[in-house]
Each structure stands twice: as C-alpha cells, then as structure tokens.
Design a protein around this motif. Structure first.
Motif, mmCIF file in Angstrom:
data_model
loop_
_atom_site.group_PDB
_atom_site.id
_atom_site.type_symbol
_atom_site.label_atom_id
_atom_site.label_comp_id
_atom_site.label_asym_id
_atom_site.label_seq_id
_atom_site.Cartn_x
_atom_site.Cartn_y
_atom_site.Cartn_z
ATOM 1 N N VAL A 263 0.948 -1.146 0.001
ATOM 2 C CA VAL A 263 0.027 0.029 -0.104
ATOM 3 C C VAL A 263 0.940 1.272 -0.142
ATOM 4 C CG1 VAL A 263 -1.440 1.513 1.426
ATOM 5 C CG2 VAL A 263 -1.980 -1.087 1.226
ATOM 6 N N VAL A 264 0.616 2.020 -0.858
ATOM 7 C CA VAL A 264 1.092 3.489 -0.780
ATOM 8 C C VAL A 264 0.262 4.374 -0.055
ATOM 9 C CG1 VAL A 264 1.911 5.549 -2.117
ATOM 10 C CG2 VAL A 264 2.041 3.359 -2.911
ATOM 11 N N ALA A 265 0.764 5.088 1.050
ATOM 12 C CA ALA A 265 0.001 5.520 1.937
ATOM 13 C C ALA A 265 0.573 7.188 2.376
ATOM 14 C CB ALA A 265 -0.223 4.779 3.280
ATOM 15 N N HIS A 266 -0.135 7.980 3.044
ATOM 16 C CA HIS A 266 0.323 9.242 2.982
ATOM 17 C C HIS A 266 0.305 9.476 4.580
ATOM 18 C CE1 HIS A 266 -0.373 13.766 4.065
ATOM 19 N NE2 HIS A 266 0.854 13.536 3.119
ATOM 20 N N TYR A 267 1.489 9.818 5.139
ATOM 21 C CA TYR A 267 1.267 10.263 6.590
ATOM 22 C C TYR A 267 1.208 11.909 6.788
ATOM 23 C CZ TYR A 267 2.578 5.755 8.536
ATOM 24 O OH TYR A 267 2.497 4.404 9.054
ATOM 25 N N ALA A 268 0.265 12.153 7.411
ATOM 26 C CA ALA A 268 -0.037 13.676 7.658
ATOM 27 C C ALA A 268 0.987 14.327 8.805
ATOM 28 C CB ALA A 268 -1.406 13.946 7.653
ATOM 29 N N PRO A 269 1.203 15.426 8.821
ATOM 30 C CA PRO A 269 2.213 16.122 9.947
ATOM 31 C C PRO A 269 1.269 15.638 11.325
ATOM 32 C CG PRO A 269 2.002 17.678 8.212
ATOM 33 C CD PRO A 269 0.880 16.489 7.799
ATOM 34 N N ASP A 270 -0.138 15.661 11.131
ATOM 35 C CA ASP A 270 -0.665 15.514 12.614
ATOM 36 C C ASP A 270 -0.902 14.098 12.892
ATOM 37 O OD1 ASP A 270 -2.701 14.417 10.882
ATOM 38 O OD2 ASP A 270 -4.272 15.959 11.190
ATOM 39 N N GLY A 271 -0.149 13.041 12.097
ATOM 40 C CA GLY A 271 -0.275 11.787 12.352
ATOM 41 C C GLY A 271 -1.232 10.902 11.544
#
Length: 79
Positions: free
Chosen positions: A10-18
């Motif tokens: 899976v390609v996923a995005h981690y946002a600055p807020d977690g």
C-alpha cells in the motif's frame, strides 16, 4: 496467507498530525489500483478474517472494500 486476508503493498500518506491515509494498493500480480475515496477509518475487528486493526472503508473504482492496517501490515478483507 491467513484465512480471509490478502496482504498487499500500500502507498499511504502520513500527515503532519499523524493521520495515515492509504492512496493506492498493489495487487499480488503487481497491478496498482488508486484508492478513489476513503469513506471511513476507525479501529475495528474483522468478523470474517479474525483480526483487529484500523479499518479503512475505501472505494476503488466502483468497488467498496475494507482495508485494514494491523501490526505494520496492510490487508484486504476478502468479500
């Protein structure tokens, strides 16, 4: 493979807020599928596959599916 589970890349995005948001999945034959929408994300147990993790209700094309993140691995609940 454990019963009812299909482990995937899976390609996923981690946002600055977690927050973690899956963006695409890689099928076992190498094909990539973009996740068009994430409808919901919540801690949940899979009744079909006997696992617990964060369940993402996702839309891929016209298909709705449940994608789980558990113990640093992603798996798709077999429908």
């Amino acid at each position: 493979m454990e019963q009812g589970r299909k482990y995937l890349g899976v390609v996923a995005h981690y946002a600055p807020d977690g927050r973690l948001t899956p963006r695409s999945i890689e099928w076992e034959d190498g094909r990539l599928y973009r996740i068009d929408r994430v409808l919901d994300a919540r801690p949940m147990r899979s009744l079909k596959a006997q696992g617990t993790g964060t369940r993402y209700a996702v839309v891929i094309g016209r298909t709705r599916a449940y994608l789980y993140f558990e113990d640093s691995r992603w798996w798709l609940e077999r429908m």
